[in-house]
Design a protein around this motif. Structure first.
Motif, PDB file in Angstrom:
ATOM      1  N   ASP A  91       3.385  31.351 144.667  1.00 47.98           N
ATOM      2  CA  ASP A  91       2.674  30.116 144.360  1.00 47.98           C
ATOM      3  C   ASP A  91       3.241  29.542 143.069  1.00 47.98           C
ATOM      4  O   ASP A  91       2.747  29.807 141.972  1.00 47.98           O
ATOM      5  N   VAL A  92       4.280  28.736 143.197  1.00 44.89           N
ATOM      6  CA  VAL A  92       4.994  28.230 142.034  1.00 44.89           C
ATOM      7  C   VAL A  92       4.115  27.290 141.207  1.00 44.89           C
ATOM      8  O   VAL A  92       4.316  27.122 140.006  1.00 44.89           O
ATOM      9  N   ARG A  93       3.104  26.695 141.831  1.00 43.04           N
ATOM     10  CA  ARG A  93       2.256  25.744 141.110  1.00 43.04           C
ATOM     11  C   ARG A  93       1.372  26.429 140.075  1.00 43.04           C
ATOM     12  O   ARG A  93       0.778  25.762 139.227  1.00 43.04           O
ATOM     13  N   THR A 105       5.221  22.381 132.506  1.00 42.16           N
ATOM     14  CA  THR A 105       6.168  22.329 133.620  1.00 42.16           C
ATOM     15  C   THR A 105       5.785  21.252 134.616  1.00 42.16           C
ATOM     16  O   THR A 105       4.617  20.867 134.735  1.00 42.16           O
ATOM     17  N   LYS A 106       6.790  20.773 135.330  1.00 42.72           N
ATOM     18  CA  LYS A 106       6.587  19.925 136.491  1.00 42.72           C
ATOM     19  C   LYS A 106       7.063  20.697 137.714  1.00 42.72           C
ATOM     20  O   LYS A 106       7.820  21.668 137.597  1.00 42.72           O
ATOM     21  N   HIS A 107       6.623  20.310 138.881  1.00 48.06           N
ATOM     22  CA  HIS A 107       6.947  21.047 140.089  1.00 48.06           C
ATOM     23  C   HIS A 107       7.707  20.145 141.050  1.00 48.06           C
ATOM     24  O   HIS A 107       7.137  19.234 141.652  1.00 48.06           O
ATOM     25  N   GLU A 108       8.995  20.416 141.141  1.00 43.59           N
ATOM     26  CA  GLU A 108       9.886  19.603 141.959  1.00 43.59           C
ATOM     27  C   GLU A 108      10.919  20.493 142.631  1.00 43.59           C
ATOM     28  O   GLU A 108      11.085  21.671 142.275  1.00 43.59           O
ATOM     29  N   ILE A 109      11.621  19.922 143.593  1.00 46.85           N
ATOM     30  CA  ILE A 109      12.756  20.613 144.212  1.00 46.85           C
ATOM     31  C   ILE A 109      14.012  20.164 143.478  1.00 46.85           C
ATOM     32  O   ILE A 109      14.392  18.986 143.556  1.00 46.85           O
ATOM     33  N   PRO A 110      14.673  21.060 142.738  1.00 43.62           N
ATOM     34  CA  PRO A 110      15.879  20.661 141.984  1.00 43.62           C
ATOM     35  C   PRO A 110      16.997  20.202 142.907  1.00 43.62           C
ATOM     36  O   PRO A 110      17.060  20.589 144.082  1.00 43.62           O
ATOM     37  N   LYS A 115      13.807  24.785 147.582  1.00 44.10           N
ATOM     38  CA  LYS A 115      12.459  25.258 147.310  1.00 44.10           C
ATOM     39  C   LYS A 115      11.865  24.556 146.101  1.00 44.10           C
ATOM     40  O   LYS A 115      12.574  24.165 145.166  1.00 44.10           O
ATOM     41  N   LEU A 116      10.550  24.434 146.127  1.00 43.73           N
ATOM     42  CA  LEU A 116       9.819  23.886 144.999  1.00 43.73           C
ATOM     43  C   LEU A 116       9.918  24.845 143.814  1.00 43.73           C
ATOM     44  O   LEU A 116       9.745  26.060 143.964  1.00 43.73           O
ATOM     45  N   ARG A 117      10.214  24.332 142.650  1.00 42.63           N
ATOM     46  CA  ARG A 117      10.358  25.148 141.453  1.00 42.63           C
ATOM     47  C   ARG A 117       9.519  24.574 140.314  1.00 42.63           C
ATOM     48  O   ARG A 117       9.187  23.382 140.299  1.00 42.63           O
ATOM     49  N   ALA A 118       9.210  25.451 139.349  1.00 43.47           N
ATOM     50  CA  ALA A 118       8.576  25.012 138.107  1.00 43.47           C
ATOM     51  C   ALA A 118       9.682  24.706 137.098  1.00 43.47           C
ATOM     52  O   ALA A 118      10.464  25.589 136.744  1.00 43.47           O
ATOM     53  N   ILE A 119       9.747  23.469 136.642  1.00 41.30           N
ATOM     54  CA  ILE A 119      10.803  23.019 135.740  1.00 41.30           C
ATOM     55  C   ILE A 119      10.171  22.574 134.432  1.00 41.30           C
ATOM     56  O   ILE A 119       9.226  21.782 134.417  1.00 41.30           O
ATOM     57  N   CYS A 120      10.695  23.092 133.328  1.00 43.09           N
ATOM     58  CA  CYS A 120      10.143  22.745 132.026  1.00 43.09           C
ATOM     59  C   CYS A 120      10.451  21.285 131.696  1.00 43.09           C
ATOM     60  O   CYS A 120      11.595  20.840 131.819  1.00 43.09           O
ATOM     61  N   ILE A 126      14.560  26.180 134.580  1.00 44.32           N
ATOM     62  CA  ILE A 126      13.853  26.388 135.842  1.00 44.32           C
ATOM     63  C   ILE A 126      13.351  27.825 135.910  1.00 44.32           C
ATOM     64  O   ILE A 126      14.092  28.768 135.625  1.00 44.32           O
ATOM     65  N   ALA A 127      12.095  27.992 136.271  1.00 41.88           N
ATOM     66  CA  ALA A 127      11.517  29.330 136.422  1.00 41.88           C
ATOM     67  C   ALA A 127      11.709  29.797 137.864  1.00 41.88           C
ATOM     68  O   ALA A 127      11.087  29.270 138.777  1.00 41.88           O
ATOM     69  N   TYR A 128      12.609  30.766 138.037  1.00 41.76           N
ATOM     70  CA  TYR A 128      12.849  31.331 139.362  1.00 41.76           C
ATOM     71  C   TYR A 128      11.961  32.551 139.557  1.00 41.76           C
ATOM     72  O   TYR A 128      11.795  33.370 138.648  1.00 41.76           O
ATOM     73  N   GLN A 129      11.405  32.677 140.744  1.00 42.53           N
ATOM     74  CA  GLN A 129      10.549  33.812 141.071  1.00 42.53           C
ATOM     75  C   GLN A 129      11.341  34.798 141.924  1.00 42.53           C
ATOM     76  O   GLN A 129      11.873  34.425 142.970  1.00 42.53           O
ATOM     77  N   ASN A 130      11.409  36.036 141.465  1.00 40.87           N
ATOM     78  CA  ASN A 130      12.192  37.050 142.161  1.00 40.87           C
ATOM     79  C   ASN A 130      11.309  38.218 142.582  1.00 40.87           C
ATOM     80  O   ASN A 130      10.324  38.528 141.913  1.00 40.87           O
ATOM     81  N   PRO A 131      11.659  38.890 143.672  1.00 47.48           N
ATOM     82  CA  PRO A 131      10.861  40.036 144.130  1.00 47.48           C
ATOM     83  C   PRO A 131      10.877  41.177 143.121  1.00 47.48           C
ATOM     84  O   PRO A 131      11.811  41.307 142.320  1.00 47.48           O
ATOM     85  N   LYS A 132       9.857  42.005 143.168  1.00 48.02           N
ATOM     86  CA  LYS A 132       9.780  43.209 142.349  1.00 48.02           C
ATOM     87  C   LYS A 132      10.146  44.421 143.198  1.00 48.02           C
ATOM     88  O   LYS A 132       9.853  44.468 144.388  1.00 48.02           O
TER      89      LYS A 132
END
Length: 290
Positions: A91-93, A105-110, A115-120, A126-132
């Motif tokens: 949930d990037v939002r 942050t704003k939420h856009e597709i770069p 994919k929708l990303r959180a951009i400062c 850009i805040a990328y979300q990666n698996p753990k």
């Protein structure tokens, strides 16, 4: 990954031994063994070795994987899961502020992405979300397996293999041994990788190693209520904590019935909206084994 599997899975002489924090143990040395040595600052420190220590006079083995599809009915009690996209982003939002500068942050597709990303809005990062990655041990001892009853949420009071999140600066095997020590106080010898199970819906990858107890001196850590060796026909499948553990133990029993332990790769597709303790709400849709 395959290269790592070839090294770990095919070199039967490779052993990884964790040492208890409170004791100093002497380990036998050999040209093909890797040991963890106990120190006051780092009880799980990997000793150095050269590439020549991994050479062998036996022919090199290569794992060849053949894909199979395991339906929900292949594992006892699992429920069918509706087909859904393979990749489900987080949930990037929920990312409201930049982790680097603290800006909003704003939420856009770069540009150039899908994919929708959180951009400062301040520094533009850009805040990328990666698996753990979750690592752990399936510990065998005299036709029994070691399980821990969880003392934390989620799935408090349910049984699991000793496992947890991999830390920065450690290998998967080191992390699995550390988690085994923290949750079960157990000194183990890693034998080989057994399973990699991806869970795209929750952004996790499990890497489980087969391991042997070095002695019977184990006890629950702060995150465990109880640690116990279960005979294979007494494994509490109705009280397991997670689908990944349910799948791992079933694959292990199937391999034992066939007389040969294999390395397994699979994707666990959890039913959207299911809780972590709803261990049968999944399908194992893509299953690779040598």
């Amino acid at each position: 990954m395959l290269k790592a599997v070839q090294i770990l899975g095919c070199s039967s002489g490779l052993t990884i031994v964790s040492q208890r924090l409170t004791k100093t143990r002497k380990s036998s040395s050999s040209s093909s063994s890797v040991s963890f040595l106990s120190t006051s600052t780092n009880p799980l420190k990997l000793s150095t070795f050269s590439s020549s220590s991994l050479t062998s006079t036996s022919p090199r083995k290569t794992l060849c994987f053949s894909p199979t599809r395991m339906s929900s009915s292949s594992l006892p009690g699992s429920d069918p899961v509706p087909k859904s996209p393979t990749f489900v982003s987080g949930d990037v939002r929920k990312i409201k502020f930049c982790q680097w500068c603290g800006g909003t942050t704003k939420h856009e597709i770069p540009d150039g992405e899908e994919k929708l990303r959180a951009i400062c809005t301040h520094c533009g990062k850009i805040a990328y979300q990666n698996p753990k990655m979750v690592v752990g041990c399936l510990i065998e001892h005299e036709d029994k397996v070691l399980l821990c009853k969880r003392n934390i949420q989620p799935s408090h009071g349910l049984w699991t293999l000793p496992a947890g999140y991999l830390e920065v600066g450690e290998s998967a095997a080191e992390g699995a041994m550390r988690e085994t020590w923290e949750e079960a106080g157990a000194t183990v010898e890693v034998v080989s990788p057994f399973a990699q199970l991806d869970i795209p819906l929750i952004g996790q990858t499990y890497v489980i190693f087969l391991a042997k107890l070095k002695n019977l001196d184990f006890a629950p850590g702060p995150e465990s209520l109880e640690c116990r060796l279960f005979a294979l026909d007494e494994i509490p499948f109705d009280s397991l904590a997670f689908s990944s553990i349910y799948v791992t133990l079933n694959l292990y029993l199937e391999d034992l019935k066939k007389g040969k332990l294999k390395f397994h790769y699979g994707t666990i597709n959890k039913r959207p909206g299911s809780s972590p303790s709803d261990i049968r709400a999944f399908s194992l849709d893509y299953h690779l084994q040598p």
